[in-house]
Design an enzyme around this catalytic site. Structure first.
Site, PDB file in Angstrom:
ATOM      1  N   TYR A   1     -73.933   0.014 -30.098  1.00 26.78           N
ATOM      2  CA  TYR A   1     -74.792   0.887 -30.905  1.00 26.78           C
ATOM      3  C   TYR A   1     -75.669   1.761 -30.009  1.00 26.78           C
ATOM      4  O   TYR A   1     -75.741   2.982 -30.190  1.00 26.78           O
ATOM      5  CB  TYR A   1     -75.660   0.021 -31.818  1.00 26.78           C
ATOM      6  CG  TYR A   1     -76.527   0.803 -32.770  1.00 26.78           C
ATOM      7  CD1 TYR A   1     -75.976   1.419 -33.895  1.00 26.78           C
ATOM      8  CD2 TYR A   1     -77.903   0.904 -32.575  1.00 26.78           C
ATOM      9  CE1 TYR A   1     -76.772   2.115 -34.789  1.00 26.78           C
ATOM     10  CE2 TYR A   1     -78.703   1.606 -33.462  1.00 26.78           C
ATOM     11  CZ  TYR A   1     -78.131   2.206 -34.560  1.00 26.78           C
ATOM     12  OH  TYR A   1     -78.919   2.910 -35.448  1.00 26.78           O
TER      13      TYR A   1
ATOM     14  N   THR B   1     -83.963   0.965 -46.143  1.00 30.83           N
ATOM     15  CA  THR B   1     -82.853   1.263 -47.032  1.00 30.83           C
ATOM     16  C   THR B   1     -82.391  -0.037 -47.698  1.00 30.83           C
ATOM     17  O   THR B   1     -82.847  -1.131 -47.351  1.00 30.83           O
ATOM     18  CB  THR B   1     -81.682   1.869 -46.247  1.00 30.83           C
ATOM     19  OG1 THR B   1     -81.249   0.919 -45.258  1.00 30.83           O
ATOM     20  CG2 THR B   1     -82.107   3.162 -45.553  1.00 30.83           C
ATOM     21  N   ASP B   2     -81.467   0.066 -48.657  1.00 30.78           N
ATOM     22  CA  ASP B   2     -80.927  -1.134 -49.291  1.00 30.78           C
ATOM     23  C   ASP B   2     -80.287  -2.049 -48.254  1.00 30.78           C
ATOM     24  O   ASP B   2     -80.421  -3.274 -48.313  1.00 30.78           O
ATOM     25  CB  ASP B   2     -79.900  -0.755 -50.360  1.00 30.78           C
ATOM     26  CG  ASP B   2     -80.556  -0.155 -51.592  1.00 30.78           C
ATOM     27  OD1 ASP B   2     -81.780  -0.363 -51.789  1.00 30.78           O
ATOM     28  OD2 ASP B   2     -79.855   0.540 -52.350  1.00 30.78           O
TER      29      ASP B   2
ATOM     30  N   LYS C   1     -75.316   5.903 -29.784  1.00 34.42           N
ATOM     31  CA  LYS C   1     -76.414   6.782 -30.198  1.00 34.42           C
ATOM     32  C   LYS C   1     -76.963   7.582 -29.021  1.00 34.42           C
ATOM     33  O   LYS C   1     -77.390   8.736 -29.187  1.00 34.42           O
ATOM     34  CB  LYS C   1     -77.519   5.963 -30.852  1.00 34.42           C
ATOM     35  CG  LYS C   1     -77.120   5.332 -32.180  1.00 34.42           C
ATOM     36  CD  LYS C   1     -76.730   6.372 -33.225  1.00 34.42           C
ATOM     37  CE  LYS C   1     -76.523   5.743 -34.595  1.00 34.42           C
ATOM     38  NZ  LYS C   1     -76.188   6.754 -35.636  1.00 34.42           N
TER      39      LYS C   1
ATOM     40  N   SER D   1     -80.750   7.479 -33.361  1.00 35.25           N
ATOM     41  CA  SER D   1     -81.589   6.299 -33.547  1.00 35.25           C
ATOM     42  C   SER D   1     -82.596   6.236 -32.427  1.00 35.25           C
ATOM     43  O   SER D   1     -82.351   6.711 -31.312  1.00 35.25           O
ATOM     44  CB  SER D   1     -80.734   5.026 -33.537  1.00 35.25           C
ATOM     45  OG  SER D   1     -81.539   3.866 -33.454  1.00 35.25           O
TER      46      SER D   1
ATOM     47  N   ILE E   1     -79.595   6.911 -46.335  1.00 37.24           N
ATOM     48  CA  ILE E   1     -80.132   8.195 -45.897  1.00 37.24           C
ATOM     49  C   ILE E   1     -79.217   9.341 -46.318  1.00 37.24           C
ATOM     50  O   ILE E   1     -79.679  10.416 -46.696  1.00 37.24           O
ATOM     51  CB  ILE E   1     -80.345   8.187 -44.375  1.00 37.24           C
ATOM     52  CG1 ILE E   1     -81.453   7.195 -44.004  1.00 37.24           C
ATOM     53  CG2 ILE E   1     -80.683   9.581 -43.857  1.00 37.24           C
ATOM     54  CD1 ILE E   1     -81.580   6.941 -42.513  1.00 37.24           C
TER      55      ILE E   1
ATOM     56  N   ASP F   1     -61.975   8.445 -44.782  1.00 34.12           N
ATOM     57  CA  ASP F   1     -62.418   7.705 -43.610  1.00 34.12           C
ATOM     58  C   ASP F   1     -62.731   8.707 -42.505  1.00 34.12           C
ATOM     59  O   ASP F   1     -61.829   9.362 -41.988  1.00 34.12           O
ATOM     60  CB  ASP F   1     -61.313   6.738 -43.173  1.00 34.12           C
ATOM     61  CG  ASP F   1     -61.656   5.968 -41.912  1.00 34.12           C
ATOM     62  OD1 ASP F   1     -62.776   6.131 -41.381  1.00 34.12           O
ATOM     63  OD2 ASP F   1     -60.792   5.191 -41.449  1.00 34.12           O
TER      64      ASP F   1
END
Length: 256
Positions: A153, A188-189, A157, A140, A22, A61
């Site tokens: 996660y 996505t990949d 989020k 998300s 993205i 980073d």
């Protein structure tokens, strides 16, 4: 430093997580819409990708808090200012509240919540100097509809939505807006690799929404670009679900 004409002409936008997915799709969209861009990612490929787009690249980073002020300062120097920030970089690890390790918790929150705060903190003074600014945080659908076995996660989020609202309230009257987008399952990949390894899970994820397909990075990027520009000038402190209707339902669709 502007690359063309369009709804983002004159904007100077910094994008984290910009070496793929993205983030890279958004960078390309912003350039196509006339913005000057700075691409940030730990992957050194970001330097070549930025050059291809006519932007500037920073291989840093984002969880190292010392990198944000210096990167934003250099981006402002090269772009002629900074008035847009997209916090796209993200991390996801499996684990419930009992089985998630300290290391996993710290990593996921560092990438998904602390870094957006640190980079926003570094960007806002540049936006105040410019007299305008827009921050977009990529959250998300898990922030409102928890995923099983993803406590770090989901927590990170969910916190990102709170950060978004807080920045919007604290700086909105100084010309700085902050909004978030909450994607559902996006093809996505990274996700395609996951789906090849877990075809049954991927099929169930597709069936969770009411569009009958996965979302695309282009669709998420289009929404982010809208929020970064003047066309969304009265949109502030809002989260936009990009999930094919997944969050609209009070029941889970049939299981493939």
């Amino acid at each position: 430093m502007s690359t063309g004409s369009g709804p983002l002409t004159g904007r100077r936008i910094v994008i984290t997580g910009a070496a793929g997915g993205i983030g890279l799709t958004l960078a390309r969209r912003c350039v196509g819409d006339g913005a000057a861009v700075a691409l940030v990612d730990a992957d050194p490929r970001v330097l070549e990708l930025a050059s291809e787009l006519g932007g500037v690249g920073f291989a840093v980073d984002i969880t190292d808090r010392s990198t944000a002020p210096s990167t934003l300062a250099e981006a402002a120097a090269q772009l002629g200012g900074v008035d847009g920030l997209a916090n796209v970089a993200g991390a996801q690890r499996d684990g419930d509240a009992v089985h998630t390790t300290d290391e996993v918790w710290d990593l996921v929150l560092a990438v998904n919540l602390t870094a957006p705060w640190v980079w926003s903190r570094a960007a806002i003074p540049h936006m105040l100097k410019a007299g305008r600014g827009s921050i977009v945080n990529v959250a998300s659908i898990a922030a409102s509809h928890a995923l099983p076995s993803a406590v770090s996660y989901v927590t990170s989020k969910t916190g990102l939505l709170g950060l978004t609202r807080s920045i919007a309230v604290d700086f909105g009257r100084q010309g700085i807006r902050c909004n978030s987008v909450s994607p559902g399952t996006i093809e996505t990949d990274f996700f395609r690799d996951y789906a090849r390894r877990n075809p049954d899970v991927a099929r169930r994820l597709e069936d969770l929404n009411f569009a009958g397909r996965f979302g695309t990075a282009d669709e998420v990027a289009a929404c982010c670009a809208y929020l970064l520009g003047d066309e969304s000038g009265f949109v502030n402190g809002t989260d936009v679900a990009i999930d094919g209707g997944r969050a609209a339902a009070s029941v889970v669709p049939r299981d493939g």
